[in-house]
Write an enzyme that holds these catalytic residues in place. Structure first.
Site, short mmCIF file in Angstrom:
data_model
loop_
_atom_site.label_atom_id
_atom_site.label_comp_id
_atom_site.label_asym_id
_atom_site.label_seq_id
_atom_site.Cartn_x
_atom_site.Cartn_y
_atom_site.Cartn_z
N TYR A 36 65.29 34.25 -70.95
CA TYR A 36 66.66 34.42 -70.40
C TYR A 36 67.64 33.51 -71.14
CZ TYR A 36 70.39 34.72 -66.86
OH TYR A 36 71.59 34.91 -66.20
N SER A 75 76.23 33.21 -69.35
CA SER A 75 75.69 32.36 -68.29
C SER A 75 75.91 30.92 -68.71
CB SER A 75 74.20 32.63 -68.13
OG SER A 75 73.58 31.60 -67.38
P1 NAD Z 1 72.13 41.70 -60.11
O1 NAD Z 1 70.66 41.80 -60.18
O2 NAD Z 1 72.80 41.84 -58.77
O3 NAD Z 1 72.81 42.75 -61.09
C1 NAD Z 1 72.27 43.08 -62.35
C2 NAD Z 1 72.66 44.50 -62.68
O4 NAD Z 1 72.15 44.86 -63.97
C3 NAD Z 1 72.08 45.51 -61.66
O5 NAD Z 1 73.04 46.49 -61.39
C4 NAD Z 1 70.91 46.10 -62.45
O6 NAD Z 1 70.54 47.39 -62.02
C5 NAD Z 1 71.52 46.13 -63.85
N1 NAD Z 1 70.54 46.36 -64.90
C6 NAD Z 1 69.36 45.74 -65.09
N2 NAD Z 1 68.71 46.31 -66.13
C7 NAD Z 1 69.51 47.29 -66.60
C8 NAD Z 1 69.42 48.23 -67.65
N3 NAD Z 1 68.33 48.29 -68.45
N4 NAD Z 1 70.44 49.10 -67.85
C9 NAD Z 1 71.54 49.07 -67.05
N5 NAD Z 1 71.67 48.21 -66.03
C10 NAD Z 1 70.67 47.34 -65.81
O7 NAD Z 1 72.48 40.30 -60.76
P2 NAD Z 1 73.90 39.62 -61.10
O8 NAD Z 1 73.78 38.22 -60.70
O9 NAD Z 1 75.02 40.43 -60.60
O10 NAD Z 1 73.85 39.65 -62.69
C11 NAD Z 1 74.85 40.25 -63.49
C12 NAD Z 1 74.97 39.49 -64.80
O11 NAD Z 1 75.43 38.17 -64.52
C13 NAD Z 1 73.65 39.33 -65.56
O12 NAD Z 1 73.90 39.48 -66.95
C14 NAD Z 1 73.25 37.91 -65.26
O13 NAD Z 1 72.46 37.35 -66.27
C15 NAD Z 1 74.62 37.24 -65.20
N6 NAD Z 1 74.61 35.96 -64.48
C16 NAD Z 1 74.40 35.89 -63.15
C17 NAD Z 1 74.40 34.65 -62.52
C18 NAD Z 1 74.19 34.48 -61.05
O14 NAD Z 1 74.11 33.34 -60.59
N7 NAD Z 1 74.11 35.53 -60.26
C19 NAD Z 1 74.62 33.49 -63.28
C20 NAD Z 1 74.82 33.59 -64.64
C21 NAD Z 1 74.83 34.85 -65.24
#
Ligand code: NAD
Length: 283
Positions: A181, A168
């Site tokens: 986080y 991130s």
């Molecule tokens: P999201 O909530 O749509 O997806 C997260 C996924 O992780 C979901 O499928 C959820 O079920 C899964 N998950 C959570 N706990 C879990 C576990 N214990 N075992 C297996 N799977 C698990 O959110 P996203 O935005 O798609 O996030 C995906 C990644 O991207 C994360 O690591 C998040 O920190 C990172 N991220 C997202 C953003 C953003 O702006 N959306 C920015 C920076 C980083």
């Protein structure tokens, strides 16, 4: 130490071969939502068979498997909580038994449990660290065991394996009210770099993607109303939110031999969020 000359690899003609990941096997964690879903489908579009890891909502995982099938490759949904060692090990065993091997891991699963420091419970701290950081360690360890067992197969890729850690912008931008986080993402940064150093002699590449604000369920509050969206734009010089496909495109590139000399970096995909936009007019 292995003779490095054996890793010399002719770069493919990508115009003639748009399927950059043809014949490769990938596993994406947290692949039934948001970024993970787009990455899983993107890798399939580039020619890979893809394991769709999920922890809840098997119906959503099945839809991603169907979308992968529509791209002409194989998808397989496997349930596992990435923070549980035995579940991760069972998932990799099933994935390798089904697909024969693995070439790519996108360690993406993650969540937030936000609170001001003095309100943050030990459960909130541990949940985020266990899933976001320890979960990546557990998955990377199992993937690398398979990469080391198999070694380089030049028919498939120049590298013995490719790891992409979903980090991130908060691996470098501090985030008040989200200390669990931000700490997990800072930890991913040094885990990724240390493993890139450790595994490079085995021709395994370890990198990270650092998304900025991407339109997914994790951050709905930041973009779902016009007021929230306008406020978010103050943080994004490029003046648009990122879409999950922005991350998928970069994941395809980083997993492919186009990126064969890239190792140990975080590639920020953030519309300039890490350019400290507050200094554009001040400072
Ligand atoms: P999201 O909530 O749509 O997806 C997260 C996924 O992780 C979901 O499928 C959820 O079920 C899964 N998950 C959570 N706990 C879990 C576990 N214990 N075992 C297996 N799977 C698990 O959110 P996203 O935005 O798609 O996030 C995906 C990644 O991207 C994360 O690591 C998040 O920190 C990172 N991220 C997202 C953003 C953003 O702006 N959306 C920015 C920076 C980083």
């Amino acid at each position: 130490m292995t003779d490095p000359s054996q890793f010399n690899c002719d770069m493919p003609d990508y115009k003639a071969c748009p399927k950059l990941l043809k014949g490769q096997k990938a596993l994406v964690t947290g692949a039934n939502s948001g970024i993970g879903e787009a990455v899983a489908i993107g890798l399939a579009r580039a020619g890979a068979d893809v394991v769709v890891n999920y922890v809840t909502n098997p119906e959503a995982a099945q839809k991603v498997v169907e979308a992968i099938g529509a791209e002409g490759t194989k998808g397989l949904a496997i349930q596992a909580d990435v923070s549980k060692e035995a579940e991760v090990q069972a998932m990799f065993k099933q994935a390798i038994e089904t697909f024969g091997t693995l070439d790519i891991l996108v360690s993406n699963a993650g969540l937030q449990r936000d609170a001001a420091l003095t309100d943050m419970t030990i459960e909130q701290w541990n949940t985020v660290i266990n899933i976001n950081l320890t979960g990546q360690f557990l998955c990377v360890r199992e993937a690398v065991k398979e990469f080391l067992r198999r070694g380089v197969n030049k028919e498939v890729s120049c590298a013995a394996g490719k790891i992409i850690c979903m980090s991130s912008v908060h691996e470098v931008i501090p985030w008040a009210g989200h200390v669990n986080y931000a700490s997990s993402k800072g930890g991913i940064h040094m885990m990724m770099k240390s493993l890139a150093q450790e595994l490079a002699p085995h021709h395994i590449r370890v990198n990270a993607i650092g998304p900025g604000a991407i339109r997914t369920p994790i951050n709905t509050d930041a973009w779902s109303t016009p007021e929230a969206y306008a406020s978010l734009m103050n943080l994004i010089p490029y003046r648009r939110i990122g879409e999950p496909e922005d991350i998928a495109n970069v994941a395809i590139f980083m997993a492919s031999d186009m990126a064969d000399y890239i190792n140990g970096i975080t590639l920020f995909v953030d519309g300039g969020m890490t350019c400290y936009p507050g200094f554009a007019t001040g400072g």
